[in-house]
Motif scaffolding. Structure first.
Motif, mmCIF file in Angstrom:
data_model
loop_
_atom_site.group_PDB
_atom_site.id
_atom_site.type_symbol
_atom_site.label_atom_id
_atom_site.label_comp_id
_atom_site.label_asym_id
_atom_site.label_seq_id
_atom_site.Cartn_x
_atom_site.Cartn_y
_atom_site.Cartn_z
ATOM 1 N N THR A 139 0.848 -1.185 0.000
ATOM 2 C CA THR A 139 0.000 0.000 0.000
ATOM 3 C C THR A 139 0.883 1.233 0.000
ATOM 4 O OG1 THR A 139 -1.757 -1.132 1.206
ATOM 5 C CG2 THR A 139 -1.792 1.272 1.238
ATOM 6 N N VAL A 140 0.541 2.193 -0.854
ATOM 7 C CA VAL A 140 1.238 3.471 -0.936
ATOM 8 C C VAL A 140 0.299 4.553 -0.423
ATOM 9 C CG1 VAL A 140 2.241 5.193 -2.485
ATOM 10 C CG2 VAL A 140 2.641 2.759 -2.900
ATOM 11 N N ILE A 141 0.789 5.365 0.494
ATOM 12 C CA ILE A 141 0.062 6.566 0.886
ATOM 13 C C ILE A 141 0.738 7.713 0.142
ATOM 14 C CG2 ILE A 141 -0.590 8.133 2.740
ATOM 15 C CD1 ILE A 141 -0.476 5.750 4.658
ATOM 16 N N LEU A 142 0.000 8.348 -0.755
ATOM 17 C CA LEU A 142 0.514 9.426 -1.601
ATOM 18 C C LEU A 142 0.007 10.760 -1.065
ATOM 19 C CD1 LEU A 142 2.010 10.385 -4.122
ATOM 20 C CD2 LEU A 142 -0.077 9.917 -5.441
ATOM 21 N N LEU B 78 3.896 -1.015 3.813
ATOM 22 C CA LEU B 78 3.602 0.391 3.543
ATOM 23 C C LEU B 78 4.779 1.095 2.886
ATOM 24 C CD1 LEU B 78 1.823 2.962 3.942
ATOM 25 C CD2 LEU B 78 2.892 3.172 6.206
ATOM 26 N N LEU B 79 4.495 1.864 1.854
ATOM 27 C CA LEU B 79 5.452 2.758 1.222
ATOM 28 C C LEU B 79 4.853 4.152 1.310
ATOM 29 C CD1 LEU B 79 7.381 2.299 -2.055
ATOM 30 C CD2 LEU B 79 6.127 4.402 -1.670
ATOM 31 N N LEU B 80 5.625 5.104 1.817
ATOM 32 C CA LEU B 80 5.162 6.485 1.867
ATOM 33 C C LEU B 80 5.674 7.227 0.650
ATOM 34 C CD1 LEU B 80 5.606 7.486 5.620
ATOM 35 C CD2 LEU B 80 3.526 6.789 4.423
ATOM 36 N N ALA B 81 4.818 8.051 0.073
ATOM 37 C CA ALA B 81 5.179 8.860 -1.090
ATOM 38 C C ALA B 81 4.506 10.213 -0.951
ATOM 39 C CB ALA B 81 4.737 8.175 -2.386
ATOM 40 N N GLY C 113 4.160 17.202 0.690
ATOM 41 C CA GLY C 113 3.753 15.850 1.077
ATOM 42 C C GLY C 113 4.928 14.897 1.173
ATOM 43 N N ALA C 114 5.922 15.081 0.305
ATOM 44 C CA ALA C 114 7.122 14.244 0.353
ATOM 45 C C ALA C 114 7.955 14.571 1.591
ATOM 46 C CB ALA C 114 7.955 14.441 -0.910
ATOM 47 N N ARG C 115 8.089 15.867 1.882
ATOM 48 C CA ARG C 115 8.882 16.283 3.041
ATOM 49 C C ARG C 115 8.245 15.785 4.339
ATOM 50 N NH1 ARG C 115 8.279 20.297 6.279
ATOM 51 N NH2 ARG C 115 6.954 21.549 4.907
ATOM 52 N N VAL C 116 6.933 15.946 4.454
ATOM 53 C CA VAL C 116 6.242 15.485 5.658
ATOM 54 C C VAL C 116 6.307 13.958 5.765
ATOM 55 C CG1 VAL C 116 3.977 15.346 6.778
ATOM 56 C CG2 VAL C 116 4.764 17.521 5.811
ATOM 57 N N SER C 117 6.131 13.266 4.661
ATOM 58 C CA SER C 117 6.209 11.802 4.666
ATOM 59 C C SER C 117 7.572 11.312 5.123
ATOM 60 C CB SER C 117 5.903 11.250 3.268
ATOM 61 O OG SER C 117 4.560 11.490 2.926
ATOM 62 N N ALA C 118 8.630 11.998 4.720
ATOM 63 C CA ALA C 118 9.983 11.606 5.117
ATOM 64 C C ALA C 118 10.126 11.585 6.631
ATOM 65 C CB ALA C 118 11.015 12.545 4.494
ATOM 66 N N ALA D 243 9.858 2.028 2.360
ATOM 67 C CA ALA D 243 10.539 2.878 1.388
ATOM 68 C C ALA D 243 9.836 4.235 1.327
ATOM 69 C CB ALA D 243 10.549 2.228 0.005
ATOM 70 N N LEU D 244 10.505 5.182 0.677
ATOM 71 C CA LEU D 244 9.995 6.545 0.516
ATOM 72 C C LEU D 244 10.206 6.984 -0.922
ATOM 73 C CD1 LEU D 244 9.043 9.329 1.739
ATOM 74 C CD2 LEU D 244 11.484 9.789 2.124
ATOM 75 N N VAL D 245 9.180 7.584 -1.515
ATOM 76 C CA VAL D 245 9.303 8.171 -2.847
ATOM 77 C C VAL D 245 8.846 9.616 -2.758
ATOM 78 C CG1 VAL D 245 8.545 8.105 -5.253
ATOM 79 C CG2 VAL D 245 8.897 5.967 -3.998
ATOM 80 N N GLY D 246 9.680 10.512 -3.261
ATOM 81 C CA GLY D 246 9.339 11.926 -3.256
ATOM 82 C C GLY D 246 9.346 12.487 -4.664
ATOM 83 N N PHE D 247 8.282 13.176 -5.001
ATOM 84 C CA PHE D 247 8.183 13.873 -6.282
ATOM 85 C C PHE D 247 8.285 15.361 -5.981
ATOM 86 C CE2 PHE D 247 5.785 9.943 -6.612
ATOM 87 C CZ PHE D 247 6.279 9.400 -7.781
ATOM 88 N N ALA D 248 9.213 16.043 -6.653
ATOM 89 C CA ALA D 248 9.423 17.483 -6.442
ATOM 90 C C ALA D 248 9.740 17.772 -4.969
ATOM 91 C CB ALA D 248 8.220 18.283 -6.926
ATOM 92 N N TYR D 249 10.658 16.993 -4.413
ATOM 93 C CA TYR D 249 11.032 17.169 -3.007
ATOM 94 C C TYR D 249 11.615 18.563 -2.798
ATOM 95 C CZ TYR D 249 12.800 16.194 1.643
ATOM 96 O OH TYR D 249 13.018 16.215 2.995
ATOM 97 N N PRO D 250 11.097 19.298 -1.813
ATOM 98 C CA PRO D 250 11.580 20.668 -1.587
ATOM 99 C C PRO D 250 12.877 20.692 -0.770
ATOM 100 C CG PRO D 250 9.804 20.173 -0.079
ATOM 101 C CD PRO D 250 9.958 18.963 -0.959
ATOM 102 N N PHE D 251 13.995 20.603 -1.451
ATOM 103 C CA PHE D 251 15.279 20.618 -0.750
ATOM 104 C C PHE D 251 15.544 21.940 -0.059
ATOM 105 C CE2 PHE D 251 16.078 17.016 -3.555
ATOM 106 C CZ PHE D 251 16.640 16.132 -2.663
ATOM 107 N N HIS D 252 14.986 22.993 -0.580
ATOM 108 C CA HIS D 252 15.117 24.290 0.087
ATOM 109 C C HIS D 252 13.909 25.146 -0.251
ATOM 110 C CE1 HIS D 252 16.109 26.605 -3.550
ATOM 111 N NE2 HIS D 252 16.697 25.506 -3.942
ATOM 112 N N ASP D 253 13.758 26.199 0.530
ATOM 113 C CA ASP D 253 12.644 27.124 0.372
ATOM 114 C C ASP D 253 13.208 28.524 0.576
ATOM 115 O OD1 ASP D 253 10.405 28.817 1.066
ATOM 116 O OD2 ASP D 253 9.233 27.004 1.413
ATOM 117 N N ARG D 254 12.664 29.466 -0.111
ATOM 118 C CA ARG D 254 13.191 30.828 0.015
ATOM 119 C C ARG D 254 13.055 31.351 1.446
ATOM 120 N NH1 ARG D 254 8.574 30.828 -2.667
ATOM 121 N NH2 ARG D 254 6.833 32.059 -1.919
#
Length: 156
Positions: free
Chosen positions: A25-28, A91-94, A99-104, A114-125
């Motif tokens: 199961t993936v929680i996206l 369970l796989l979190l994505a 959503g990726a940052r919070v899932s991590a 496992a963890l999958v992140g799409f457009a992971y926000p490595f930094h923010d202004r």
């Protein structure tokens, strides 16, 4: 054909794709203002469902501009509540962006494999020190895949 169902979890409607009998199961989790029917999460969920994976997706919480802590807390609550109802499934979190940052940050707590992140926000202004965002990925301690676009200013 894969099954699709919806149910409410604390003001969020959870959209389920894929077979109930799936072993994975993936929680996206969505990004800011993300909706279950947005093209990207929909394509991800439908593709995984065709491969026999069960996927839960939900709308992002609606908060006033600038209420970043409340958005994170709402995502965490919804992810936890969905995970609690999974019994003993793998369970796989994505997530997409926020959503990726919070899932991590929830991988260890929820026992995700496992963890999958799409457009992971490595930094923010607003965040001059992005090290904490990278540390979340390292602390997850599970196989992690990050998918970034070349034009994403938060992913560089």
């Amino acid at each position: 054909m894969t099954g699709v169902e919806e149910r409410a979890v604390e003001r969020s409607t959870i959209r389920w794709d894929g077979p109930e009998s799936a072993s994975l199961t993936v929680i996206l989790a969505p990004g800011d203002r993300g909706r279950v029917e947005d093209p990207v999460p929909r394509a991800i969920a439908e593709g995984l469902a065709r491969a026999g994976v069960r996927v839960a997706r939900f709308d992002a919480a609606v908060t006033a501009p600038g209420e970043h802590a409340q958005r994170d807390a709402a995502l965490e609550r919804t992810i936890r509540e969905v995970a609690e109802g999974l019994k003993s499934r793998t369970l796989l979190l994505a997530g997409i962006s926020r959503g990726a940052r919070v899932s991590a940050g929830l991988v260890q707590e929820l026992g995700a494999v496992a963890l999958v992140g799409f457009a992971y926000p490595f930094h923010d202004r607003r965040d001059p020190d992005p090290q904490g965002r990278v540390e979340k990925l390292v602390a997850a301690g599970v196989p992690t895949l990050i998918c970034q676009g070349t034009r994403d200013s938060h992913g560089k």
